[in-house]
Design a protein around this motif. Structure first.
Motif, mmCIF file in Angstrom:
data_model
loop_
_atom_site.group_PDB
_atom_site.id
_atom_site.type_symbol
_atom_site.label_atom_id
_atom_site.label_comp_id
_atom_site.label_asym_id
_atom_site.label_seq_id
_atom_site.Cartn_x
_atom_site.Cartn_y
_atom_site.Cartn_z
ATOM 1 N N ASN A 213 0.859 -1.182 0.000
ATOM 2 C CA ASN A 213 0.000 0.000 0.000
ATOM 3 C C ASN A 213 0.896 1.232 0.000
ATOM 4 O O ASN A 213 1.710 1.411 0.909
ATOM 5 C CB ASN A 213 -0.896 -0.023 1.234
ATOM 6 N N ARG A 214 0.750 2.077 -1.003
ATOM 7 C CA ARG A 214 1.639 3.243 -1.161
ATOM 8 C C ARG A 214 1.571 4.179 0.049
ATOM 9 O O ARG A 214 2.597 4.613 0.563
ATOM 10 C CB ARG A 214 1.293 4.011 -2.428
ATOM 11 N N ALA A 215 0.373 4.492 0.510
ATOM 12 C CA ALA A 215 0.239 5.397 1.656
ATOM 13 C C ALA A 215 0.893 4.796 2.897
ATOM 14 O O ALA A 215 1.554 5.509 3.669
ATOM 15 C CB ALA A 215 -1.229 5.709 1.917
ATOM 16 N N ASN A 216 0.738 3.510 3.089
ATOM 17 C CA ASN A 216 1.372 2.848 4.230
ATOM 18 C C ASN A 216 2.898 2.921 4.122
ATOM 19 O O ASN A 216 3.585 3.170 5.116
ATOM 20 C CB ASN A 216 0.913 1.388 4.314
ATOM 21 N N ALA A 217 3.412 2.721 2.926
ATOM 22 C CA ALA A 217 4.861 2.777 2.725
ATOM 23 C C ALA A 217 5.402 4.173 3.037
ATOM 24 O O ALA A 217 6.410 4.326 3.733
ATOM 25 C CB ALA A 217 5.218 2.372 1.297
ATOM 26 N N PHE A 218 4.732 5.200 2.528
ATOM 27 C CA PHE A 218 5.169 6.585 2.734
ATOM 28 C C PHE A 218 4.995 7.039 4.182
ATOM 29 O O PHE A 218 5.877 7.694 4.734
ATOM 30 C CB PHE A 218 4.366 7.539 1.842
#
Length: 164
Positions: free
Chosen positions: A68-73
């Protein structure tokens, strides 16, 4: 390449390689790149054995958590940045690459991530990051100006929330 080279041969490049792989793991736009970088980091930790804080980070930034991009960032990156060896590289990547990205969603996530990373090294955020962002906020390139403007706001908010 982790199998191809002995740990002694890779030793001079380990820190640079680790920083590069982790930057891709948490900040790349594409899920396949984040997952591939995570897998490469994990393999190198296992085979080379000398990646700074390798085991800790492998447990944080695995195949599923970076999906998940938001989780990674916004979750994984701040946890990785708790390790001094990676903090400056992650912050610099946000400022030089992600805040200028063509995709508005990436710029927004980069700004939000900077808000979370800045309090980890407030002095560097004020003395190094803020001057770069203020200059970029006057750029004629719209994505760069947009990202820098959001980042100045988020960086100052993050520092304020942390009591700096």
């Amino acid at each position: 390449f982790a199998r191809a080279y002995a740990a002694a041969v890779m030793e001079p490049y380990v820190k640079t390689l680790a920083r590069g792989l982790l930057t891709l793991t948490v900040f790349d736009r594409e899920i396949n790149i984040r997952r591939a970088a995570s897998a490469a980091f994990q393999e190198n930790v296992g085979r080379q054995g000398s990646f700074p804080h390798g085991i800790d980070i492998v447990t944080l930034a695995d195949y599923f958590t970076v999906g998940n991009r938001a989780n990674a960032f916004l979750t994984i990156a701040p946890q990785v940045a708790n390790h001094d060896a990676y903090r400056a590289g992650l912050t610099d990547h946000l400022i030089t690459r992600q805040l200028r990205h063509w995709d508005r969603a990436v710029r927004t996530l980069a700004s939000q991530a900077l808000r979370l990373l800045a309090p980890l090294d407030a002095l560097r955020a004020v003395e190094h990051c803020l001057p770069i962002l203020l200059k970029s906020a006057l750029s004629s390139d719209l994505p760069e100006r947009h990202g820098a403007t959001m980042a100045v706001a988020d960086l100052t908010l993050g520092l304020h929330e942390a009591g700096h």
